[in-house]
Design a protein around this motif. Structure first.
Motif, PDB file in Angstrom:
ATOM      1  N   ILE A   7     -23.149  13.579  -0.196  1.00 46.75           N
ATOM      2  CA  ILE A   7     -22.240  12.783   0.633  1.00 46.75           C
ATOM      3  C   ILE A   7     -20.804  13.014   0.152  1.00 46.75           C
ATOM      4  N   ASP A   8     -19.906  13.253   1.106  1.00 47.50           N
ATOM      5  CA  ASP A   8     -18.495  13.415   0.753  1.00 47.50           C
ATOM      6  C   ASP A   8     -17.900  12.054   0.406  1.00 47.50           C
ATOM      7  N   ILE A   9     -17.221  11.999  -0.723  1.00 44.86           N
ATOM      8  CA  ILE A   9     -16.557  10.758  -1.127  1.00 44.86           C
ATOM      9  C   ILE A   9     -15.100  11.065  -1.459  1.00 44.86           C
ATOM     10  N   ARG A  10     -14.301  10.025  -1.440  1.00 38.11           N
ATOM     11  CA  ARG A  10     -12.889  10.157  -1.780  1.00 38.11           C
ATOM     12  C   ARG A  10     -12.753  10.025  -3.295  1.00 38.11           C
ATOM     13  N   SER A  11     -12.209  11.043  -3.937  1.00 33.95           N
ATOM     14  CA  SER A  11     -12.100  11.037  -5.395  1.00 33.95           C
ATOM     15  C   SER A  11     -10.682  10.732  -5.887  1.00 33.95           C
ATOM     16  N   VAL A  12      -9.776  10.407  -4.987  1.00 32.23           N
ATOM     17  CA  VAL A  12      -8.399  10.066  -5.355  1.00 32.23           C
ATOM     18  C   VAL A  12      -8.066   8.693  -4.775  1.00 32.23           C
ATOM     19  N   TRP A  13      -7.005   8.109  -5.285  1.00 32.36           N
ATOM     20  CA  TRP A  13      -6.542   6.822  -4.777  1.00 32.36           C
ATOM     21  C   TRP A  13      -5.994   7.009  -3.362  1.00 32.36           C
ATOM     22  N   HIS A  14      -6.276   6.047  -2.498  1.00 32.86           N
ATOM     23  CA  HIS A  14      -5.767   6.080  -1.122  1.00 32.86           C
ATOM     24  C   HIS A  14      -4.252   5.873  -1.171  1.00 32.86           C
ATOM     25  N   PRO A  15      -3.459   6.815  -0.632  1.00 34.34           N
ATOM     26  CA  PRO A  15      -1.996   6.749  -0.820  1.00 34.34           C
ATOM     27  C   PRO A  15      -1.338   5.506  -0.220  1.00 34.34           C
ATOM     28  N   ARG A  16      -1.660   5.163   1.008  1.00 32.61           N
ATOM     29  CA  ARG A  16      -1.001   4.022   1.653  1.00 32.61           C
ATOM     30  C   ARG A  16      -1.415   2.708   0.993  1.00 32.61           C
ATOM     31  N   LEU A  17      -2.699   2.556   0.708  1.00 31.32           N
ATOM     32  CA  LEU A  17      -3.168   1.326   0.068  1.00 31.32           C
ATOM     33  C   LEU A  17      -2.641   1.203  -1.362  1.00 31.32           C
ATOM     34  N   THR A  18      -2.463   2.335  -2.036  1.00 33.28           N
ATOM     35  CA  THR A  18      -1.905   2.295  -3.385  1.00 33.28           C
ATOM     36  C   THR A  18      -0.450   1.829  -3.349  1.00 33.28           C
ATOM     37  N   ALA A  19       0.283   2.245  -2.333  1.00 30.79           N
ATOM     38  CA  ALA A  19       1.668   1.771  -2.190  1.00 30.79           C
ATOM     39  C   ALA A  19       1.691   0.266  -1.945  1.00 30.79           C
ATOM     40  N   TYR A  20       0.797  -0.237  -1.086  1.00 32.91           N
ATOM     41  CA  TYR A  20       0.710  -1.682  -0.858  1.00 32.91           C
ATOM     42  C   TYR A  20       0.334  -2.419  -2.136  1.00 32.91           C
ATOM     43  N   LEU A  21      -0.577  -1.832  -2.895  1.00 36.34           N
ATOM     44  CA  LEU A  21      -0.992  -2.438  -4.161  1.00 36.34           C
ATOM     45  C   LEU A  21       0.181  -2.529  -5.125  1.00 36.34           C
ATOM     46  N   GLN A  22       0.976  -1.489  -5.198  1.00 36.26           N
ATOM     47  CA  GLN A  22       2.141  -1.518  -6.082  1.00 36.26           C
ATOM     48  C   GLN A  22       3.148  -2.575  -5.640  1.00 36.26           C
ATOM     49  N   TYR A  23       3.365  -2.707  -4.345  1.00 32.07           N
ATOM     50  CA  TYR A  23       4.274  -3.751  -3.844  1.00 32.07           C
ATOM     51  C   TYR A  23       3.762  -5.136  -4.209  1.00 32.07           C
ATOM     52  N   LEU A  24       2.473  -5.362  -4.038  1.00 29.93           N
ATOM     53  CA  LEU A  24       1.903  -6.675  -4.361  1.00 29.93           C
ATOM     54  C   LEU A  24       1.995  -6.972  -5.854  1.00 29.93           C
ATOM     55  N   LEU A  25       1.726  -5.978  -6.680  1.00 29.22           N
ATOM     56  CA  LEU A  25       1.803  -6.192  -8.128  1.00 29.22           C
ATOM     57  C   LEU A  25       3.239  -6.394  -8.591  1.00 29.22           C
TER      58      LEU A  25
END
Length: 124
Positions: free
Chosen positions: A59-77
């Protein structure tokens, strides 16, 4: 100590929590809500787990952080860290009496937010 000094020491002019004391509670709740929202976003932004079953079924999986969600996470933190820092500065200005205390949960929020931001900047 004379009786007059004891009486003056025990007299409390504060009638209850004023606006600044209520602001500590509001800022603490706001900061923790931002942090919890960040943890929810971190769950969806983090790389997917590579388990044996995933490899077996290829099964193909994502092995890196999601770019847009990571930006939102940084803003929230960052927002949680700023809110907690503001609360600490206000609390520090308020510490004048023996009954006043430093709010431990705000310190933990600041350390947790900064720690996760450092982790993100080192990982991504």
């Amino acid at each position: 100590m004379t009786a007059e000094q004891k009486k003056a020491e025990k007299y409390e002019r504060r009638q209850g929590p004023d606006l600044l004391c209520r602001a500590f509670s509001i800022l603490a709740v706001l900061g923790w809500l931002l942090f919890i929202a960040g943890m929810v976003v971190a769950h969806y932004a983090s790389p997917e787990l590579d388990t044996g079953l995933v490899r077996y079924w290829d099964i193909d999986i994502r092995s890196v952080w999601h770019p847009r969600l990571t930006a939102y996470l940084q803003y929230l933190l960052w927002a949680a860290a700023i809110v907690s820092a503001i609360s600490l500065v206000l609390n520090r200005a308020r510490l004048r009496r023996r009954g006043d205390h430093l709010h431990f949960n705000i310190v933990m929020l600041l350390l947790g937010s900064i720690g996760l931001l450092l982790y993100l900047y080192l990982q991504v």
